[in-house]
Scaffold this motif. Structure first.
Motif, PDB file in Angstrom:
ATOM      1  N   PHE A   1       0.845  -1.195   0.000  1.00 40.67           N
ATOM      2  CA  PHE A   1       0.000   0.000   0.000  1.00 40.67           C
ATOM      3  C   PHE A   1       0.878   1.242   0.000  1.00 40.67           C
ATOM      4  O   PHE A   1       1.833   1.336   0.779  1.00 40.67           O
ATOM      5  N   ALA A   2       0.536   2.212  -0.863  1.00 40.74           N
ATOM      6  CA  ALA A   2       1.302   3.453  -0.938  1.00 40.74           C
ATOM      7  C   ALA A   2       0.327   4.624  -1.012  1.00 40.74           C
ATOM      8  O   ALA A   2      -0.717   4.544  -1.657  1.00 40.74           O
ATOM      9  N   LEU A   3       0.692   5.692  -0.332  1.00 40.26           N
ATOM     10  CA  LEU A   3      -0.075   6.924  -0.428  1.00 40.26           C
ATOM     11  C   LEU A   3       0.607   7.788  -1.493  1.00 40.26           C
ATOM     12  O   LEU A   3       1.826   7.973  -1.448  1.00 40.26           O
ATOM     13  N   CYS A   4      -0.183   8.295  -2.444  1.00 43.68           N
ATOM     14  CA  CYS A   4       0.403   8.951  -3.618  1.00 43.68           C
ATOM     15  C   CYS A   4      -0.164  10.356  -3.777  1.00 43.68           C
ATOM     16  O   CYS A   4      -1.352  10.582  -3.534  1.00 43.68           O
ATOM     17  N   ASP A   5       0.680  11.277  -4.240  1.00 45.80           N
ATOM     18  CA  ASP A   5       0.218  12.659  -4.439  1.00 45.80           C
ATOM     19  C   ASP A   5       0.303  13.083  -5.902  1.00 45.80           C
ATOM     20  O   ASP A   5       0.311  14.273  -6.209  1.00 45.80           O
ATOM     21  N   GLY A   6       0.363  12.108  -6.803  1.00 43.61           N
ATOM     22  CA  GLY A   6       0.484  12.424  -8.224  1.00 43.61           C
ATOM     23  C   GLY A   6       1.910  12.246  -8.713  1.00 43.61           C
ATOM     24  O   GLY A   6       2.133  11.784  -9.826  1.00 43.61           O
ATOM     25  N   THR A   7       2.865  12.607  -7.864  1.00 41.64           N
ATOM     26  CA  THR A   7       4.281  12.522  -8.236  1.00 41.64           C
ATOM     27  C   THR A   7       5.044  11.633  -7.260  1.00 41.64           C
ATOM     28  O   THR A   7       5.810  10.763  -7.666  1.00 41.64           O
ATOM     29  N   ASP A   8       4.845  11.899  -5.967  1.00 43.19           N
ATOM     30  CA  ASP A   8       5.579  11.164  -4.943  1.00 43.19           C
ATOM     31  C   ASP A   8       4.687  10.117  -4.299  1.00 43.19           C
ATOM     32  O   ASP A   8       3.458  10.246  -4.287  1.00 43.19           O
ATOM     33  N   ALA A   9       5.353   9.110  -3.721  1.00 46.98           N
ATOM     34  CA  ALA A   9       4.614   8.045  -3.038  1.00 46.98           C
ATOM     35  C   ALA A   9       5.293   7.724  -1.720  1.00 46.98           C
ATOM     36  O   ALA A   9       6.513   7.753  -1.618  1.00 46.98           O
ATOM     37  N   LEU A  10       4.468   7.437  -0.737  1.00 48.28           N
ATOM     38  CA  LEU A  10       4.939   7.125   0.602  1.00 48.28           C
ATOM     39  C   LEU A  10       4.430   5.728   0.948  1.00 48.28           C
ATOM     40  O   LEU A  10       3.238   5.447   0.778  1.00 48.28           O
ATOM     41  N   LEU A  11       5.316   4.891   1.448  1.00 49.01           N
ATOM     42  CA  LEU A  11       4.927   3.526   1.813  1.00 49.01           C
ATOM     43  C   LEU A  11       3.962   3.534   2.999  1.00 49.01           C
ATOM     44  O   LEU A  11       4.226   4.169   4.021  1.00 49.01           O
ATOM     45  N   LEU A  12       2.834   2.835   2.834  1.00 48.06           N
ATOM     46  CA  LEU A  12       1.895   2.661   3.953  1.00 48.06           C
ATOM     47  C   LEU A  12       2.058   1.290   4.588  1.00 48.06           C
ATOM     48  O   LEU A  12       1.445   1.014   5.613  1.00 48.06           O
ATOM     49  N   GLY A  13       2.829   0.436   3.950  1.00 45.99           N
ATOM     50  CA  GLY A  13       3.095  -0.865   4.531  1.00 45.99           C
ATOM     51  C   GLY A  13       2.638  -2.004   3.655  1.00 45.99           C
ATOM     52  O   GLY A  13       2.019  -1.814   2.613  1.00 45.99           O
ATOM     53  N   ALA A  14       2.992  -3.201   4.124  1.00 48.77           N
ATOM     54  CA  ALA A  14       2.634  -4.425   3.412  1.00 48.77           C
ATOM     55  C   ALA A  14       1.745  -5.255   4.324  1.00 48.77           C
ATOM     56  O   ALA A  14       1.815  -5.143   5.548  1.00 48.77           O
ATOM     57  N   ALA A  15       0.891  -6.041   3.716  1.00 48.76           N
ATOM     58  CA  ALA A  15       0.004  -6.911   4.492  1.00 48.76           C
ATOM     59  C   ALA A  15      -0.229  -8.183   3.696  1.00 48.76           C
ATOM     60  O   ALA A  15      -0.046  -8.205   2.474  1.00 48.76           O
ATOM     61  N   ARG A  16      -0.601  -9.227   4.411  1.00 51.48           N
ATOM     62  CA  ARG A  16      -1.045 -10.432   3.705  1.00 51.48           C
ATOM     63  C   ARG A  16      -2.513 -10.633   4.004  1.00 51.48           C
ATOM     64  O   ARG A  16      -2.937 -10.603   5.143  1.00 51.48           O
ATOM     65  N   ASP A  17      -3.275 -10.810   2.932  1.00 54.35           N
ATOM     66  CA  ASP A  17      -4.715 -11.016   3.017  1.00 54.35           C
ATOM     67  C   ASP A  17      -4.972 -12.524   2.903  1.00 54.35           C
ATOM     68  O   ASP A  17      -4.159 -13.241   2.326  1.00 54.35           O
TER      69      ASP A  17
END
Ligand code: AMP
Ligand code: GLY
Length: 418
Positions: free
Chosen positions: A196-212
């Protein structure tokens, strides 16, 4: 900040719970919400699909930020309609939401951006699709091109099963227009992980990984569901993996969408297969997963609202998020019969006792209040989550919280995080 969360599941309860802790918040609504969101936000009786009413509500109530939970309103243009009304939305416009709304669009973007993914071909003609299946043989994967609420993918172990999927999607039109075209792709093998990543159009910030855990039964058996449990971080995932996937998958996709003039803002969710040849993209989603959101947000130490605002304002470049070292496990309690017709109306007792287990949190999804009691009113009804020093400790607390809940119709997996 006056904030409106859109949706009614466990994901939206977790979003409201996390946003409610923000010092920036002045007022929080959830449309339509559930009894869980009602404890931390004001529920508004507007359906998540009713874009005109959501925009009207946002205008009338001077909403500063809309946070959509589900994909469907994004694919049909919620963010565009809000932009037209001058309201920020932490989600992509319809053009970028096609990453989830069209499997073939996502594959085109992946190929153009050099993102590793299964070999694929798109078909609008059932005869050509069937001929391709026979030529390639099994195992092979058949996907409805359009939005199908998790019901549009068949991993076929035999040619016959793949042919049946083509007939079902393209000829019987079981999914309506979503199955008018299909993507047929190479079957990949390996462990799955969601990033999961939070994105602003140009940059992205890691929100983490998960297993479903998408299958209904223990040991990944039984029918596919919307998700029966999640674990973050995924046990066994190399610590350097998430940043490598940001560099190899998320940022190239963002760059490609920006190059096309349809930059992506919001949460980008990449479903990945860890194959012998490295991670490969299975799909993009344009929102948080449910129940992945619940376990990710339990681990977030920073202010979620500040981060979502930065994403909307194109300011993630120098933003940083802090996370708890603990692991989080979330177990979905569904109603007997799910994913088919689920038993409705059963009284759910013991929720306060469950919440008293140290580290445990109960998020509502398909619940309702009747005569002052919480009753089941959906398929996936609760997500019982816990934080712990490691996955085993988190798992232990989550299952102890489940043991405190008295609801005879509950079905759940006993192996989440095991
Ligand atoms: P999707 O909605 O595309 O993520 O597909 C749903 C599920 O189908 C995934 O979580 C995988 O378990 C499986 N799947 C999708 N694509 C493939 C593939 N190319 N090979 C093997 N399994 C796949
Ligand atoms: N849990 C999978 C999804 O939200 O798509």
């Amino acid at each position: 900040m006056r904030v409106l969360v859109v949706g009614s599941g466990g994901r939206e309860h977790a979003l409201c719970w996390s946003l409610a802790a923000s010092p920036l918040l002045t007022r929080l609504w959830c449309a339509p919400g559930n009894p869980g969101t009602a404890t931390c936000a004001e529920n508004v009786p507007i359906a998540a699909a009713d874009i005109a009413a959501l925009v009207g509500f946002a205008r009338e109530n001077a909403v500063d930020l809309v946070v959509p939970g589900p994909e469907a309103p994004l694919v049909t243009g919620l963010a565009d309609a809000l932009a037209g009304a001058g309201v920020r939305c932490c989600g992509p416009g319809a053009a970028a939401a096609r990453l989830e709304g069209s499997k073939s669009f996502a594959k085109e973007v992946a190929d153009a951006a050099g993102i590793p993914t299964a070999l694929w071909e798109r078909f609008e003609d059932a005869g050509e699709a069937l001929a391709f299946v026979r030529r390639r043989g099994a195992p092979i994967v058949v996907k409805a091109d359009g939005l199908a609420g998790g019901k549009g993918v068949v991993v076929a172990a035999s040619t016959e099963a793949a042919e049946a999927a083509v007939a079902d999607f393209m000829q019987a039109r079981r999914l309506g227009a979503a199955g008018a075209a299909v993507v047929i792709e190479e079957c990949l093998a390996g462990d799955e992980v969601s990033l999961f990543a939070l994105c602003d159009g140009t940059d992205a910030l890691l929100l983490g990984a998960a297993r479903d855990h998408k299958r209904l039964g223990d040991g990944d058996t039984g029918p596919n569901t919307g998700g029966m449990g999640a674990v973050s971080p995924p046990p066994g995932l190399p610590p350097e993996f998430p940043e490598a996937a940001m560099a190899g998958i998320i940022r190239p996709a963002l760059a490609e969408l920006a190059r096309r003039g349809t930059p992506f803002r919001g949460v980008l969710f990449a479903g990945l297969m860890l194959t012998a040849d490295g991670p490969k993209l299975l799909e993009f989603n344009v929102r948080f997963g449910d129940p992945e959101c619940q376990v990710l947000l339990l681990r977030l130490k920073s202010d979620l609202l500040a981060a979502l605002l930065a994403a909307c304002d194109g300011e993630l470049g120098d933003f940083d998020l802090r996370w708890r070292e603990e692991a989080a496990v979330g177990v979905v309690l569904a109603a007997r019969g799910y994913p088919g017709a689920a038993a409705q109306g059963g009284v759910i007792a013991g929720l306060p006792q469950a919440a008293e287990i140290p580290g445990a949190y109960v998020f509502h999804a398909g619940t309702e209040v009747q005569d002052g009691r919480i009753v089941a009113a959906g398929g996936r009804v609760l997500t019982v989550c816990a934080l712990g020093g490691d996955t085993a400790a988190a798992r232990d607390s989550a299952y102890r919280a489940i043991a405190a809940i008295d609801w005879p119709d509950a079905i759940f997996r006993r192996d989440i995080g095991a």
